[in-house]
Design a protein around this motif. Sequence first.
Motif, PDB file in Angstrom:
ATOM      1  N   GLU A   8      47.376 -37.430  14.741  1.00  0.00           N
ATOM      2  CA  GLU A   8      46.923 -36.555  13.527  1.00  0.00           C
ATOM      3  C   GLU A   8      46.522 -37.731  12.691  1.00  0.00           C
ATOM      4  N   ASP A  53      36.467 -42.252  18.810  1.00  0.00           N
ATOM      5  CA  ASP A  53      36.591 -40.812  18.575  1.00  0.00           C
ATOM      6  C   ASP A  53      36.852 -40.124  19.923  1.00  0.00           C
ATOM      7  N   GLY A 109      35.294 -33.442  14.649  1.00  0.00           N
ATOM      8  CA  GLY A 109      35.785 -32.967  13.281  1.00  0.00           C
ATOM      9  C   GLY A 109      36.328 -31.667  13.271  1.00  0.00           C
ATOM     10  N   PHE A 110      36.280 -30.785  14.501  1.00  0.00           N
ATOM     11  CA  PHE A 110      36.785 -29.586  14.671  1.00  0.00           C
ATOM     12  C   PHE A 110      37.928 -29.304  15.757  1.00  0.00           C
ATOM     13  N   SER A 114      38.856 -35.613  17.548  1.00  0.00           N
ATOM     14  CA  SER A 114      38.959 -36.425  16.275  1.00  0.00           C
ATOM     15  C   SER A 114      38.398 -36.092  14.956  1.00  0.00           C
ATOM     16  N   ARG A 115      38.977 -36.394  14.087  1.00  0.00           N
ATOM     17  CA  ARG A 115      38.671 -35.996  12.806  1.00  0.00           C
ATOM     18  C   ARG A 115      38.167 -37.165  11.877  1.00  0.00           C
ATOM     19  N   ASN A 256      41.485 -25.053  11.608  1.00  0.00           N
ATOM     20  CA  ASN A 256      41.146 -25.326  10.077  1.00  0.00           C
ATOM     21  C   ASN A 256      42.016 -25.520   9.162  1.00  0.00           C
ATOM     22  N   GLN A 258      44.137 -28.179   9.490  1.00  0.00           N
ATOM     23  CA  GLN A 258      44.135 -29.665   9.549  1.00  0.00           C
ATOM     24  C   GLN A 258      43.400 -30.509   8.446  1.00  0.00           C
ATOM     25  N   ASN A 259      43.573 -31.620   8.411  1.00  0.00           N
ATOM     26  CA  ASN A 259      42.848 -32.421   7.388  1.00  0.00           C
ATOM     27  C   ASN A 259      41.359 -32.171   7.921  1.00  0.00           C
ATOM     28  N   SER A 261      37.396 -32.469   8.130  1.00  0.00           N
ATOM     29  CA  SER A 261      36.436 -33.663   8.736  1.00  0.00           C
ATOM     30  C   SER A 261      35.248 -33.011   8.988  1.00  0.00           C
ATOM     31  N   GLY A 262      35.116 -32.161   9.863  1.00  0.00           N
ATOM     32  CA  GLY A 262      33.768 -31.644  10.489  1.00  0.00           C
ATOM     33  C   GLY A 262      33.182 -30.541   9.385  1.00  0.00           C
TER      34      GLY A 262
END
Length: 352
Positions: A8, A53, A109-110, A114-115, A256, A258-259, A261-262
């Motif tokens: 993460e 990624d 991103g989801f 990878s984000r 959703n 998490q940090n 991104s997507g």
Amino acid sequence: MQDGTDTEPVSGWAWWPSWRPTSMSLLKSTEAKLLNCIQNELWARFVTLPTQDRIWTLTVTNRSQPRVQRVSKTPLVMVHGFGGGVGLWIRNLDPLSHSRPVIAFDLLGFGRSSRPRFPYDAALAEEKFVSSIERWRQALGLERMILLGHSLGGYLATSYAIQYPERVSHLILADPWGFPERPRSVADGTDDKRPNFPRWAKAVFSVVTLFNPLSVIRAAGPWGPGLVNRFRPDFKRKFEDLFDDDTITQYIYHCNAQNPSGEVGFKAMSESLGWAKSPMLQRVHLLSPSLPVTLLYGTQSWMDNSTGYKVAHLRTQCYTRTVMIEGASHHIYADQPEEFNRVVQEICDSVD
């Protein structure tokens, strides 16, 4: 089943995980409960792109089918919608893998993918999504695929098919997002025929204009899972015969919380009220004339199903079909899985 090491990214907000009851490990364990429903042969792994990624990927094949028959069939690739992940396809992976490999992945991103940072420019954000799909395809060595996208996944699948027509044998769009052009009356507030968005969608759209779409879930901290249950009780009902607890809503929460991104990329591509800044109806004429396209809509969805007929009008002399799934809302793959699977299987059989 092959797995990978969970990571993460660390950011300036690294103190937030102590406030939010989530982690990639919790997402992994919750997803595992969903994947336990799969009866066929499952291969789950991270696919590493040249950018480093990683794309979380599932491949499901019929264990009773000879390998020669498996590899001779064009694989079905499934792309989830906004805020989703591979786990939401659990009603579809087994049935659709009866005669061909089915591959599902978490969009960059989801989910467990990878984000990375996404651009704030709509065109650049879209290209980042699409290029990651192409690099993922190259890494897997897929020559051609039947490409199915739901909601945001339908938008990105169409963009991909425009850029890489030689890689797509049939494009299946399940209640796709981002196709209609935003009416001027919506922009100036004079429209009396606005879509009847469900309550949860209105809540999300009210946030999207100011913050990242799912920031309210993260800001709620320990109350986040409760918010998901409150705003999306329908998801629990869709899978209640498989799970009698909060497994599904927990999965959505951990995907959703998490940090972001997507969703940053999605926000960059979105206008307020969920319209796309670059509507796909303006570009569907760029699809290869030889590419068959099927659009699937739920009769009770808040999406405008007249879009399917507009796509057909814009693709004159091209195979374009719209299928209505009775009794289904936006998540047609979960609302009416048997009919959804039947229609998709029929399409796949028409390819090979």
